[in-house]
Design a protein around this motif. Structure first.
Motif, short mmCIF file in Angstrom:
data_model
loop_
_atom_site.label_atom_id
_atom_site.label_comp_id
_atom_site.label_asym_id
_atom_site.label_seq_id
_atom_site.Cartn_x
_atom_site.Cartn_y
_atom_site.Cartn_z
N SER A 29 0.82 -1.03 -0.01
CA SER A 29 -0.10 -0.14 -0.02
C SER A 29 0.90 1.50 -0.32
O SER A 29 0.72 2.09 -0.46
CB SER A 29 -0.72 -0.29 1.57
OG SER A 29 -0.12 0.30 2.47
N THR A 66 -10.16 4.74 -5.01
CA THR A 66 -9.06 3.51 -5.13
C THR A 66 -8.63 4.03 -6.90
O THR A 66 -7.54 3.46 -6.93
CB THR A 66 -9.39 2.42 -5.24
OG1 THR A 66 -10.94 1.92 -5.87
CG2 THR A 66 -9.88 2.81 -3.74
N VAL A 67 -8.76 5.06 -7.22
CA VAL A 67 -8.28 5.02 -8.80
C VAL A 67 -8.10 6.64 -9.16
O VAL A 67 -8.12 7.50 -8.79
CB VAL A 67 -8.96 5.37 -9.92
CG1 VAL A 67 -9.84 4.19 -9.43
CG2 VAL A 67 -10.42 6.40 -9.79
N LYS A 72 -6.21 11.92 -7.85
CA LYS A 72 -6.36 10.88 -7.42
C LYS A 72 -7.64 10.60 -6.27
O LYS A 72 -7.97 11.89 -5.63
CB LYS A 72 -5.40 9.64 -5.62
CG LYS A 72 -6.16 8.94 -4.83
CD LYS A 72 -5.12 9.31 -3.52
CE LYS A 72 -5.69 7.53 -3.12
NZ LYS A 72 -6.36 6.93 -3.39
N ALA A 84 0.52 3.50 -14.73
CA ALA A 84 -1.22 2.95 -14.57
C ALA A 84 -2.09 3.27 -15.95
O ALA A 84 -1.35 3.44 -16.41
CB ALA A 84 -1.76 4.42 -13.72
N VAL A 136 2.01 1.48 -3.62
CA VAL A 136 0.57 2.68 -4.50
C VAL A 136 0.43 4.08 -4.08
O VAL A 136 0.75 5.01 -5.04
CB VAL A 136 -0.42 1.13 -3.86
CG1 VAL A 136 -1.33 2.33 -4.18
CG2 VAL A 136 -0.03 -0.58 -5.07
N GLN A 183 -5.26 2.53 -12.90
CA GLN A 183 -5.22 2.10 -11.54
C GLN A 183 -3.73 2.25 -11.80
O GLN A 183 -2.94 1.48 -12.70
CB GLN A 183 -5.85 1.15 -11.11
CG GLN A 183 -6.92 1.19 -10.55
CD GLN A 183 -7.96 -0.11 -10.26
OE1 GLN A 183 -7.46 -1.14 -10.68
NE2 GLN A 183 -8.52 -0.11 -9.28
N THR A 184 -2.80 2.47 -10.66
CA THR A 184 -1.49 2.21 -10.30
C THR A 184 -0.81 0.37 -10.44
O THR A 184 -1.81 0.14 -10.32
CB THR A 184 -0.39 3.40 -9.26
OG1 THR A 184 -1.10 2.51 -8.32
CG2 THR A 184 -0.75 4.56 -9.78
N GLU A 206 0.97 6.57 -6.57
CA GLU A 206 -0.05 7.88 -6.96
C GLU A 206 0.63 8.91 -7.04
O GLU A 206 0.03 10.27 -7.91
CB GLU A 206 -1.61 7.78 -5.94
CG GLU A 206 -1.60 6.00 -6.07
CD GLU A 206 -2.82 5.89 -5.21
OE1 GLU A 206 -2.85 6.55 -4.60
OE2 GLU A 206 -3.79 4.26 -5.88
N GLY A 261 -5.87 1.60 -17.32
CA GLY A 261 -7.18 1.98 -17.69
C GLY A 261 -8.50 1.99 -19.09
O GLY A 261 -7.01 1.78 -19.56
N THR A 303 -10.15 6.67 -16.54
CA THR A 303 -9.95 6.34 -15.24
C THR A 303 -8.65 5.28 -15.21
O THR A 303 -8.78 4.26 -15.88
CB THR A 303 -11.19 5.66 -14.12
OG1 THR A 303 -11.66 6.43 -14.37
CG2 THR A 303 -11.21 5.05 -12.71
#
Length: 141
Positions: free
Chosen positions: A18, A54-55, A51, A79, A21, A69-70, A25, A81, A67
């Protein structure tokens, strides 16, 4: 005893992952100025990455948003999407959906966008972004 070890191991892994991540971000978030694109140069084009939950939401001033995600693959930070161009009648990209990947390469953000036109043809757009230079305050002599 092995159940406790597994739970502690999982908790440590989750904590470390976490943090990575959140770090990705933070590296991607903010404003990025387009410095090149194979779809044509645009000195005024930029994207903003924010951010949201969670995206990450990517918004471009030339009419698209995505949109993403990393993730990480070894040392590569990226990232990925999906997104969509705004409805603009008469333009080739009007309301087109696309897949997109962003990758950090040093101080630059590389983007690859792939649009499927639904008739078997696809269009790939590659662009490179950089952080805009900070504006210095005017000093009167």
């Amino acid at each position: 005893m092995s159940l406790i070890f597994k739970l502690i191991s999982f908790a440590i892994f989750a904590l470390v992952f976490s943090r990575e991540v959140r770090s990705e971000e933070a590296l991607l978030s903010g404003r990025w100025q387009q410095i090149s694109s194979d779809a044509g140069s645009c000195a005024t084009c930029f994207i903003g990455i924010v951010k949201q939950g969670t995206v990450l939401v990517v918004s471009a001033n030339n009419g698209w948003s995505a949109t993403v995600q990393t993730g990480r693959n070894g040392p590569a930070r990226f990232a990925s999407g999906q997104g969509r161009w705004k409805m603009r009648p008469g333009t080739i990209y009007s309301n087109k959906a696309f897949d997109v990947v962003f990758a950090l390469r040093g101080e630059q953000l590389v983007m690859v966008m792939v649009m499927d036109f639904g008739n078997g043809s696809k269009r790939t757009v590659r662009a490179v972004f950089a952080r805009p230079a900070p504006k210095l305050p005017m000093v009167k002599a």
